[in-house]
Design a protein around this motif. Structure first.
Motif, mmCIF file in Angstrom:
data_model
loop_
_atom_site.group_PDB
_atom_site.id
_atom_site.type_symbol
_atom_site.label_atom_id
_atom_site.label_comp_id
_atom_site.label_asym_id
_atom_site.label_seq_id
_atom_site.Cartn_x
_atom_site.Cartn_y
_atom_site.Cartn_z
ATOM 1 N N PRO A 49 6.548 -36.861 -24.555
ATOM 2 C CA PRO A 49 5.233 -36.065 -24.030
ATOM 3 C C PRO A 49 5.604 -34.696 -23.252
ATOM 4 O O PRO A 49 4.991 -33.836 -23.658
ATOM 5 C CB PRO A 49 4.980 -37.264 -22.838
ATOM 6 N N ASP A 50 7.010 -34.769 -22.614
ATOM 7 C CA ASP A 50 7.058 -33.421 -22.129
ATOM 8 C C ASP A 50 7.006 -32.203 -23.130
ATOM 9 O O ASP A 50 6.874 -31.045 -22.800
ATOM 10 C CB ASP A 50 8.440 -33.371 -21.673
ATOM 11 N N ARG A 51 7.679 -32.594 -24.275
ATOM 12 C CA ARG A 51 7.626 -31.504 -25.346
ATOM 13 C C ARG A 51 6.178 -31.039 -25.669
ATOM 14 O O ARG A 51 5.847 -29.855 -25.812
ATOM 15 C CB ARG A 51 8.233 -32.162 -26.653
ATOM 16 N N GLY A 52 5.179 -32.148 -25.793
ATOM 17 C CA GLY A 52 3.882 -31.420 -26.076
ATOM 18 C C GLY A 52 3.048 -30.752 -24.737
ATOM 19 O O GLY A 52 2.541 -29.891 -24.979
ATOM 20 N N TYR A 53 3.629 -31.196 -23.493
ATOM 21 C CA TYR A 53 3.259 -30.165 -22.297
ATOM 22 C C TYR A 53 3.741 -29.155 -22.356
ATOM 23 O O TYR A 53 2.840 -28.157 -22.120
ATOM 24 C CB TYR A 53 3.509 -31.128 -21.026
ATOM 25 N N ARG A 54 5.069 -28.936 -22.858
ATOM 26 C CA ARG A 54 5.651 -27.458 -22.963
ATOM 27 C C ARG A 54 4.955 -26.583 -23.786
ATOM 28 O O ARG A 54 4.768 -25.507 -23.741
ATOM 29 C CB ARG A 54 7.215 -27.601 -22.862
ATOM 30 N N LEU A 55 4.683 -27.289 -25.144
ATOM 31 C CA LEU A 55 4.155 -26.425 -26.187
ATOM 32 C C LEU A 55 2.491 -25.939 -25.649
ATOM 33 O O LEU A 55 2.010 -25.008 -25.872
ATOM 34 C CB LEU A 55 3.906 -27.422 -27.358
#
Length: 211
Positions: A49-55
């Motif tokens: 999920p962190d990858r999505g939040y960063r994007l």
């Protein structure tokens, strides 16, 4: 040694007639569905999920930058890439880069970063249709491969930024997510045509939704 794919891209890039590669596309276009935000969330599902939040954070930052009409530069991309990767600093790569399981090699010379900067500057050339400029900037990021990681994600943000500067948002990005090759001029021109189709189809669906 694997051939230099970046050199191949630079040669092909200058041979393509970007001005006539596509027709005119409408602008501005306000999508009823935010295709880039959907893509960001999907990007997060592929790992964490962190990858999505960063994007999503990088997308928001890029749109804020577009509202200020900031020129597309290597420094601007580095600001987004810090958010994409969650790192305090993201320097330009310091050596050769590889992609596609090592099948494409992107060499590094004393002029690589300057040449990349020159290519990014061309994204503002209004003599070239919007779809061609967006597609070309996407491929510049993909094949110059400026940072050690995350270049595919950055390429999509770059394409979206060129469109955003002219008030265009796409309602879908899935068709853009196919493998591109540095030595494929037909594929580069096809990408420009695809961006044009996506702009037109987004405009058509948005217009229909209003009636």
């Amino acid at each position: 040694m694997t051939a230099d794919a970046l050199a191949a891209w630079c040669r092909i890039r200058n041979q393509i007639d970007w001005t006539s590669a596509v027709g005119e596309a409408p602008a501005p276009v306000k999508a009823t569905v935010d295709g880039l935000a959907t893509w960001c969330v999907a990007g997060g599902r592929s790992s964490s999920p962190d990858r999505g939040y960063r994007l999503l954070a990088a997308l928001a930052r890029s749109r804020a930058d577009a509202s200020l009409e900031r020129p597309l530069t290597c420094g601007l991309l580095a600001e987004w890439q810090r958010l994409v990767l969650g790192m305090p600093e993201v320097p330009f790569r310091q050596g050769e880069a590889f992609a596609k399981g090592g099948r494409e090699r992107y060499a590094l010379t004393p002029h690589t970063q300057r040449n990349f900067q020159d290519c990014l500057r061309e994204s503002a050339d209004l003599r070239v249709p919007l779809a061609s400029r967006a597609a070309r900037a996407y491929l510049d990021v993909a094949f110059f491969h400026p940072f050690p990681d995350g270049n595919a994600r950055l390429a999509m943000l770059t394409l979206a930024y060129v469109l955003e500067l002219e008030g265009v948002r796409l309602d879908q990005t899935g068709p853009l997510q196919t493998t591109r090759y540095a030595d494929d001029p037909a594929g580069a021109a096809d990408l420009a045509a695809l961006v044009c189709v996506l702009i037109r189809s987004t405009h058509r669906r948005a217009t229909s939704a209003r009636h």
